[in-house]
Design a protein around this motif. Structure first.
Motif, PDB file in Angstrom:
ATOM      1  N   LYS A  15       0.780  -0.940   0.578  1.00 19.49           N
ATOM      2  CA  LYS A  15      -0.102   0.123  -0.268  1.00 19.49           C
ATOM      3  C   LYS A  15       0.916   1.509   0.298  1.00 19.49           C
ATOM      4  O   LYS A  15       0.879   2.616  -0.774  1.00 19.49           O
ATOM      5  CB  LYS A  15      -0.755   0.491   1.222  1.00 19.49           C
ATOM      6  CG  LYS A  15      -1.536  -1.276   0.876  1.00 19.49           C
ATOM      7  CD  LYS A  15      -3.022  -1.083   2.131  1.00 19.49           C
ATOM      8  CE  LYS A  15      -3.580  -1.968   2.403  1.00 19.49           C
ATOM      9  NZ  LYS A  15      -4.259  -3.017   1.543  1.00 19.49           N
ATOM     10  N   LYS A  16       2.252   1.856   0.732  1.00 16.18           N
ATOM     11  CA  LYS A  16       2.337   2.826   0.620  1.00 16.18           C
ATOM     12  C   LYS A  16       3.979   1.796  -0.479  1.00 16.18           C
ATOM     13  O   LYS A  16       4.867   1.248  -0.583  1.00 16.18           O
ATOM     14  CB  LYS A  16       3.649   2.713   2.294  1.00 16.18           C
ATOM     15  CG  LYS A  16       2.585   2.466   2.978  1.00 16.18           C
ATOM     16  CD  LYS A  16       3.599   2.985   4.607  1.00 16.18           C
ATOM     17  CE  LYS A  16       2.168   3.169   5.226  1.00 16.18           C
ATOM     18  NZ  LYS A  16       3.253   3.656   7.212  1.00 16.18           N
ATOM     19  N   ARG A  17       4.938   3.296  -0.866  1.00 20.32           N
ATOM     20  CA  ARG A  17       5.686   3.222  -1.842  1.00 20.32           C
ATOM     21  C   ARG A  17       6.841   2.696  -0.927  1.00 20.32           C
ATOM     22  O   ARG A  17       7.145   3.117   0.813  1.00 20.32           O
ATOM     23  CB  ARG A  17       6.038   4.497  -2.445  1.00 20.32           C
ATOM     24  CG  ARG A  17       4.472   5.033  -3.558  1.00 20.32           C
ATOM     25  CD  ARG A  17       4.702   6.307  -4.301  1.00 20.32           C
ATOM     26  NE  ARG A  17       5.982   6.806  -3.931  1.00 20.32           N
ATOM     27  CZ  ARG A  17       6.360   7.654  -5.170  1.00 20.32           C
ATOM     28  NH1 ARG A  17       6.041   8.173  -5.800  1.00 20.32           N
ATOM     29  NH2 ARG A  17       7.799   8.182  -5.147  1.00 20.32           N
ATOM     30  N   SER A  19      10.127   3.777   0.947  1.00 26.80           N
ATOM     31  CA  SER A  19      10.445   4.784   1.321  1.00 26.80           C
ATOM     32  C   SER A  19      12.158   5.176   0.570  1.00 26.80           C
ATOM     33  O   SER A  19      13.063   5.082  -0.469  1.00 26.80           O
ATOM     34  CB  SER A  19      11.143   5.025   2.911  1.00 26.80           C
ATOM     35  OG  SER A  19      12.193   3.711   3.077  1.00 26.80           O
ATOM     36  N   ARG A 103       5.917  -1.258   5.554  1.00 30.72           N
ATOM     37  CA  ARG A 103       5.379  -1.710   4.533  1.00 30.72           C
ATOM     38  C   ARG A 103       4.190  -2.336   4.231  1.00 30.72           C
ATOM     39  O   ARG A 103       3.507  -2.794   3.528  1.00 30.72           O
ATOM     40  CB  ARG A 103       5.636  -0.952   3.278  1.00 30.72           C
ATOM     41  CG  ARG A 103       6.617   0.642   2.781  1.00 30.72           C
ATOM     42  CD  ARG A 103       7.170   0.949   2.077  1.00 30.72           C
ATOM     43  NE  ARG A 103       8.146  -0.073   0.877  1.00 30.72           N
ATOM     44  CZ  ARG A 103       8.484  -1.301   0.015  1.00 30.72           C
ATOM     45  NH1 ARG A 103       7.532  -0.770  -0.701  1.00 30.72           N
ATOM     46  NH2 ARG A 103       9.134  -2.018  -0.174  1.00 30.72           N
TER      47      ARG A 103
END
Length: 126
Positions: A15-17, A19, A103
């Motif tokens: 769901k998160k790119r 970092s 993530r």
């Protein structure tokens, strides 16, 4: 997986790119013979590379080897950071895995870890 560039693509379930720190750490891990702040700027598309090296040192209790490289104009210079220890490489992988867990991605598999350790093993002649 592209260890040479220092990136590993996020899976579609993420769901998160990835970092900035994770990208920088992958780049550092892929270049044990030396990476500069400018290398991180250009290859990992980040604005400053110095903090990524010092954050790893503080968090995991090791020191990178620093080589001062003078600028072509003779004014000041920049640092090239390197490492030659498998233990340091494994610490960097721990930092990357910590980011992956945040993530909601699994930690690296044994095969992925072996691939990420290839540059340091080649440097050591293994």
């Amino acid at each position: 997986m592209n260890a040479e560039r220092g990136t590993i693509a996020a899976t579609p379930s993420s769901k998160k790119r990835q970092s900035k720190t994770e990208r920088a750490n992958l780049y550092i891990l892929a270049h044990p013979a030396g990476a500069t702040e400018l290398d991180i700027l250009r290859s990992a598309h980040l604005s400053s590379g110095r903090n990524y090296f010092t954050d790893l040192e503080r968090s995991y209790g090791f020191k990178f080897t620093r080589e001062k490289i003078p600028n072509s104009d003779g004014i000041s210079g920049y640092l090239k950071y390197s490492f030659s220890s498998i233990e340091i490489a494994e610490s960097i992988i721990k930092a990357i895995n910590k980011s992956r867990i945040s993530r909601k991605l699994p930690e690296f598999t044994a095969g992925q870890k072996a691939e990420l350790l290839r540059p340091i093993k080649q440097l050591q002649g293994n």
